[in-house]
Design a protein around this motif. Sequence first.
Motif, PDB file in Angstrom:
ATOM      1  N   ILE A 141       2.697  10.244   2.125  1.00 32.03           N
ATOM      2  CA  ILE A 141       2.608   8.884   1.567  1.00 32.03           C
ATOM      3  C   ILE A 141       1.855   7.978   2.526  1.00 32.03           C
ATOM      4  O   ILE A 141       0.976   7.207   2.119  1.00 32.03           O
ATOM      5  N   LYS A 166       2.365   1.696  -3.464  1.00 30.56           N
ATOM      6  CA  LYS A 166       1.340   2.206  -4.383  1.00 30.56           C
ATOM      7  C   LYS A 166       1.066   3.687  -4.118  1.00 30.56           C
ATOM      8  O   LYS A 166       0.948   4.499  -5.054  1.00 30.56           O
ATOM      9  N   SER A 167       0.975   4.047  -2.845  1.00 30.57           N
ATOM     10  CA  SER A 167       0.732   5.435  -2.470  1.00 30.57           C
ATOM     11  C   SER A 167       1.874   6.332  -2.928  1.00 30.57           C
ATOM     12  O   SER A 167       1.650   7.413  -3.492  1.00 30.57           O
ATOM     13  N   LEU A 177       0.828  -1.203   0.000  1.00 32.30           N
ATOM     14  CA  LEU A 177       0.000   0.000   0.000  1.00 32.30           C
ATOM     15  C   LEU A 177       0.867   1.260   0.000  1.00 32.30           C
ATOM     16  O   LEU A 177       0.560   2.240  -0.689  1.00 32.30           O
ATOM     17  N   GLU A 221       1.812   6.879  -6.721  1.00 30.51           N
ATOM     18  CA  GLU A 221       0.780   7.822  -7.148  1.00 30.51           C
ATOM     19  C   GLU A 221       1.157   9.264  -6.814  1.00 30.51           C
ATOM     20  O   GLU A 221       0.992  10.172  -7.639  1.00 30.51           O
ATOM     21  N   LEU A 222       1.676   9.478  -5.608  1.00 25.13           N
ATOM     22  CA  LEU A 222       2.007  10.842  -5.186  1.00 25.13           C
ATOM     23  C   LEU A 222       3.236  11.389  -5.900  1.00 25.13           C
ATOM     24  O   LEU A 222       3.302  12.579  -6.220  1.00 25.13           O
ATOM     25  N   HIS A 229      -1.872   8.971   2.623  1.00 22.19           N
ATOM     26  CA  HIS A 229      -2.532   8.547   1.379  1.00 22.19           C
ATOM     27  C   HIS A 229      -2.779   7.043   1.380  1.00 22.19           C
ATOM     28  O   HIS A 229      -3.763   6.564   0.802  1.00 22.19           O
ATOM     29  N   ALA A 230      -1.889   6.303   2.043  1.00 16.26           N
ATOM     30  CA  ALA A 230      -2.038   4.842   2.132  1.00 16.26           C
ATOM     31  C   ALA A 230      -2.981   4.431   3.252  1.00 16.26           C
ATOM     32  O   ALA A 230      -3.327   3.247   3.380  1.00 16.26           O
ATOM     33  N   THR A 261       6.794  15.629  -2.276  1.00 14.99           N
ATOM     34  CA  THR A 261       6.083  14.546  -1.598  1.00 14.99           C
ATOM     35  C   THR A 261       6.832  14.179  -0.324  1.00 14.99           C
ATOM     36  O   THR A 261       8.054  14.037  -0.339  1.00 14.99           O
TER      37      THR A 261
END
Length: 222
Positions: free
Chosen positions: A49, A30-31, A27, A34-35, A52-53, A44
């Motif tokens: 992070i 992935k976060s 997760l 994306e960021l 966002h996750a 970022t």
Amino acid sequence: MSDREDQLVGEFPLIPKQERAQLKRDLLLKSGHELFILKGYEHTTAKEIAAHAGVATGTFYRYFSDKRQLLMSLLEDRIEMFMPPEPKWGVSDPETTLAGLLESHDKRLKEMGLQRLLPELVAKDAEFAQVLASGKRKIFTRILSGIKLANDKGLTWTDLDLNTVTWSLMTLAEHTPEKMKQCGIQTDYHEVAKVICRLIFPPEVIIKLRTCGTADEEENDI
């Protein structure tokens, strides 16, 4: 652990063994992915992070020492995906083959998305820049070797420096994805491949390769 991981990733605070822990790490990856694409690497933070996750900031630091380690984990074993594709000259239609390679390369870059971060990373991370440059040198050497084999078979221009030809080829291939942005028209991969092949082969050789078909491909396996 690979040599590249030793150089760029380093030792992780925790290597998850349980499925639940692995899911949290995934997760976070992935976060971060994306960021980084949305905001850029510099803007970022690890806290963002984690949020966002959907996990605590402390959880982030259980798996990654900092945001750089997370980013390098995303890039691990993908460095070659950023390299221009290696052409295949010993085929009956090198232009069409190369056009397909360029289009596939562009598609992979778009799917990964992280190529937008490269200028920022190269400017701010000397270690990553060195690894990327090393990867390009390896691709350069392989492409040059193939062109030299074609030259030995009398297929290439005789009055051009092969190192310069290889550099020109790599520059064109590397920047093909940017053509639409710079020119304002959709990239025609076959037209780019045609220009690259003209750097290598005189027109009569390209015609010969097309007309000879697969019978000569084994002989011209380069």
